[in-house]
Scaffold this motif. Structure first.
Motif, mmCIF file in Angstrom:
data_model
loop_
_atom_site.group_PDB
_atom_site.id
_atom_site.type_symbol
_atom_site.label_atom_id
_atom_site.label_comp_id
_atom_site.label_asym_id
_atom_site.label_seq_id
_atom_site.Cartn_x
_atom_site.Cartn_y
_atom_site.Cartn_z
ATOM 1 N N VAL A 1 0.755 -1.256 0.066
ATOM 2 C CA VAL A 1 0.015 0.097 0.075
ATOM 3 C C VAL A 1 0.807 1.138 0.054
ATOM 4 O O VAL A 1 0.682 1.984 -0.578
ATOM 5 C CB VAL A 1 -0.982 0.189 1.069
ATOM 6 C CG1 VAL A 1 -1.572 1.369 1.497
ATOM 7 C CG2 VAL A 1 -2.109 -1.166 1.144
ATOM 8 N N VAL A 2 1.665 1.453 1.080
ATOM 9 C CA VAL A 2 2.615 2.692 1.096
ATOM 10 C C VAL A 2 3.780 2.606 0.016
ATOM 11 O O VAL A 2 3.924 4.019 -0.279
ATOM 12 C CB VAL A 2 3.298 2.674 2.419
ATOM 13 C CG1 VAL A 2 2.160 2.796 3.566
ATOM 14 C CG2 VAL A 2 4.345 1.686 2.646
ATOM 15 N N ASP A 3 4.047 1.597 -0.811
ATOM 16 C CA ASP A 3 4.971 1.657 -1.779
ATOM 17 C C ASP A 3 4.181 1.992 -3.313
ATOM 18 O O ASP A 3 4.961 2.166 -4.296
ATOM 19 C CB ASP A 3 5.572 0.216 -1.844
ATOM 20 C CG ASP A 3 6.711 0.025 -0.883
ATOM 21 O OD1 ASP A 3 6.976 1.164 -0.027
ATOM 22 O OD2 ASP A 3 7.025 -0.985 -0.719
ATOM 23 N N GLY A 4 3.075 2.135 -3.035
ATOM 24 C CA GLY A 4 2.229 2.402 -4.293
ATOM 25 C C GLY A 4 1.546 3.824 -4.235
ATOM 26 O O GLY A 4 2.118 4.711 -3.752
ATOM 27 N N GLU B 1 1.831 7.397 -2.025
ATOM 28 C CA GLU B 1 2.389 8.660 -2.558
ATOM 29 C C GLU B 1 1.073 9.637 -2.310
ATOM 30 O O GLU B 1 1.372 11.085 -1.869
ATOM 31 C CB GLU B 1 2.428 8.640 -4.008
ATOM 32 C CG GLU B 1 3.765 7.764 -4.513
ATOM 33 C CD GLU B 1 4.970 8.525 -3.670
ATOM 34 O OE1 GLU B 1 5.010 9.899 -3.877
ATOM 35 O OE2 GLU B 1 5.842 7.889 -3.393
ATOM 36 N N ASP B 2 -0.318 9.257 -2.287
ATOM 37 C CA ASP B 2 -1.343 10.259 -2.227
ATOM 38 C C ASP B 2 -1.246 10.936 -0.830
ATOM 39 O O ASP B 2 -1.425 11.991 -0.370
ATOM 40 C CB ASP B 2 -2.861 9.733 -2.530
ATOM 41 C CG ASP B 2 -2.878 9.424 -3.916
ATOM 42 O OD1 ASP B 2 -2.311 10.009 -4.785
ATOM 43 O OD2 ASP B 2 -3.835 8.767 -4.332
ATOM 44 N N ILE B 3 -0.754 10.023 0.338
ATOM 45 C CA ILE B 3 -1.054 10.339 1.762
ATOM 46 C C ILE B 3 0.335 11.124 1.807
ATOM 47 O O ILE B 3 0.021 12.136 2.680
ATOM 48 C CB ILE B 3 -0.767 9.043 2.796
ATOM 49 C CG1 ILE B 3 -2.025 8.150 2.537
ATOM 50 C CG2 ILE B 3 -0.651 9.338 3.991
ATOM 51 C CD1 ILE B 3 -1.941 6.825 3.108
ATOM 52 N N LEU B 4 1.610 10.903 1.168
ATOM 53 C CA LEU B 4 2.816 11.679 1.583
ATOM 54 C C LEU B 4 2.237 13.205 1.202
ATOM 55 O O LEU B 4 2.823 14.188 1.392
ATOM 56 C CB LEU B 4 3.816 11.062 0.706
ATOM 57 C CG LEU B 4 4.414 9.903 1.259
ATOM 58 C CD1 LEU B 4 5.649 9.382 0.199
ATOM 59 C CD2 LEU B 4 4.926 10.022 2.784
ATOM 60 N N ILE C 1 7.457 17.841 3.521
ATOM 61 C CA ILE C 1 7.550 17.192 2.332
ATOM 62 C C ILE C 1 7.775 15.723 2.677
ATOM 63 O O ILE C 1 8.376 15.500 3.522
ATOM 64 C CB ILE C 1 8.680 17.718 1.475
ATOM 65 C CG1 ILE C 1 8.475 18.988 0.997
ATOM 66 C CG2 ILE C 1 8.805 16.523 0.316
ATOM 67 C CD1 ILE C 1 7.422 19.157 0.091
ATOM 68 N N GLY C 2 6.664 14.972 2.461
ATOM 69 C CA GLY C 2 6.886 13.541 2.920
ATOM 70 C C GLY C 2 7.511 12.784 1.816
ATOM 71 O O GLY C 2 7.389 12.903 0.591
ATOM 72 N N LEU C 3 8.971 12.312 2.243
ATOM 73 C CA LEU C 3 9.829 11.488 1.652
ATOM 74 C C LEU C 3 9.588 10.048 1.343
ATOM 75 O O LEU C 3 9.588 9.508 0.205
ATOM 76 C CB LEU C 3 11.160 11.813 2.066
ATOM 77 C CG LEU C 3 11.571 13.382 2.130
ATOM 78 C CD1 LEU C 3 12.730 13.547 2.884
ATOM 79 C CD2 LEU C 3 11.672 13.883 0.796
ATOM 80 N N THR C 4 9.528 9.198 2.419
ATOM 81 C CA THR C 4 9.427 8.093 2.084
ATOM 82 C C THR C 4 8.937 7.289 3.677
ATOM 83 O O THR C 4 8.475 7.847 4.670
ATOM 84 C CB THR C 4 10.695 7.342 2.097
ATOM 85 O OG1 THR C 4 10.890 5.838 1.825
ATOM 86 C CG2 THR C 4 11.868 7.127 3.302
ATOM 87 N N LYS D 1 13.988 7.423 -0.452
ATOM 88 C CA LYS D 1 13.320 6.127 -1.185
ATOM 89 C C LYS D 1 14.416 4.829 -0.916
ATOM 90 O O LYS D 1 13.845 3.809 -0.820
ATOM 91 C CB LYS D 1 13.012 6.500 -2.442
ATOM 92 C CG LYS D 1 11.580 7.317 -2.721
ATOM 93 C CD LYS D 1 10.235 6.902 -2.205
ATOM 94 C CE LYS D 1 9.213 7.913 -2.484
ATOM 95 N NZ LYS D 1 7.987 7.561 -1.603
ATOM 96 N N ASP D 2 15.497 5.354 -1.628
ATOM 97 C CA ASP D 2 16.415 4.114 -1.413
ATOM 98 C C ASP D 2 17.108 3.602 -0.166
ATOM 99 O O ASP D 2 17.571 2.407 0.036
ATOM 100 C CB ASP D 2 17.863 4.343 -2.201
ATOM 101 C CG ASP D 2 17.586 4.541 -3.864
ATOM 102 O OD1 ASP D 2 16.397 4.361 -4.290
ATOM 103 O OD2 ASP D 2 18.089 5.278 -4.471
#
Length: 324
Positions: A117-120, A124-127, A136-139, A259-260
């Motif tokens: 869920v969070v990787d898709g 991204e919408d939540i971030l 700024i939501g990064l990861t 992200k990495d």
């Protein structure tokens, strides 16, 4: 004492020298101690960033709440005093509406489901929801799966929870969750849990493997049920004030390095969980793995009705539940 002061002075000089060698040094906060998976993940992000910018951008991690507990550090991050901050999504519930959905009980079927869920797109919408509030939501990072443990009896069904006094964090969602399960929620400071179970003030609590083990709670609560009612991810955010000072190229580098760092964090977390689980099992704790989660999940309808009120949250819940 002289030796200690000398060592500290040398370390400070080295830190200043390292920072001065960088054009940009991003100050990062974390409440967890040095060596904890989230702390090490942000350090790893810093290594990647330094390497990819030829030493122009560095990250300096302040662990163990050196820059304040989560509530205070969030405020400092918003105003640009702190550049980066690793926080549980929980403290953001009253700031970024979208974060409420990942704090709901049984919203995720498993840790793997949470990752998907969070990787898709949903993640991204939540971030994206953070930006309008100054972040700024990064990861995302992991915070483990929380399960019930107690000193009275094995919890194998929802009926076993009825009437039990279970410690929860001070959160309306968590208190309502326990009431829906028929238990008596007891908000209590984390440091008081061990003695409260030991003396019978409460019957049990709930937490992940590392916390159950490192706190010593397994010594007084020898029944652990892997129901995984809460799988609340952590989030790494950046101050929008600090973000806006970067060039678009550097912004892209920061986001990619963040992200990495997520796979690294998950690798460290999995190892930490494994060690804790082995220690708990070796101590003779009764670990209940065969449990039908559906009745527990069904009981959460009233919690969702109370806390998922906007169309935005309803849509996010629907999308999460539709994710395989």
């Amino acid at each position: 004492m002289l030796k200690t002061l000398t060592t500290a002075l040398v370390a400070s000089v080295a830190m200043i020298a390292t920072a001065s060698a960088c054009e940009i040094t991003l100050k990062s906060s974390d409440t967890h101690p040095d060596g904890y998976p989230t702390v090490e993940a942000v350090k790893y992000m810093g290594e990647l960033l330094k390497e990819r910018t030829d030493g122009r951008i560095c990250v300096e991690v302040f662990h163990s709440a050196q820059l304040g507990e989560e509530k205070d550090s969030i405020e400092q991050t918003k105003f640009g005093v702190i550049d980066l901050n690793r926080v549980s999504t929980g403290p953001f519930n009253n700031i970024v509406e979208e974060t409420k959905v990942v704090s709901l009980p049984y919203i995720f079927k498993s840790v793997d489901h949470m990752h998907r869920v969070v990787d898709g797109p949903i993640g991204e919408d939540i971030l994206k929801g953070f930006e309008s509030e100054g972040f700024i939501g990064l990861t995302y990072y992991d915070g483990g799966a929380r399960s019930f443990y107690n000193s009275v009896k094995p919890i194998k069904s929802i009926d076993d929870l009825k009437g039990m006094k279970i410690r929860v964090m001070q959160s309306d969602i968590f208190v309502d969750m326990m009431s829906a399960l028929g238990a008596n929620a007891t908000p209590l400071a984390y440091g008081e849990v061990y003695s409260s179970i030991q003396t019978g003030v409460i019957d049990g609590a709930e937490n992940n493997w590392p916390s159950f083990e490192s706190s010593g709670h397994f010594e007084v609560a020898p029944n652990y049920t892997l129901d995984q009612h809460l799988i609340v991810p952590e989030v790494l955010v950046m101050s929008k004030i600090s973000w806006d000072k970067l060039s678009p190229e550097d912004q892209a580098l920061v986001k990619q390095a963040a992200k990495d760092s997520t796979p690294k964090m998950r690798e460290l977390w999995a190892a930490r969980e494994k060690v804790s689980e082995e220690k708990v099992r070796e101590a003779g704790v009764n670990v209940i793995t065969e449990i039908d989660k559906q009745p527990f999940m069904d009981a959460m309808d009233s919690v969702y009705e109370k806390h998922v009120t906007s169309d935005k949250l309803k849509d996010l819940v629907k999308r999460i539940r539709a994710t395989d």
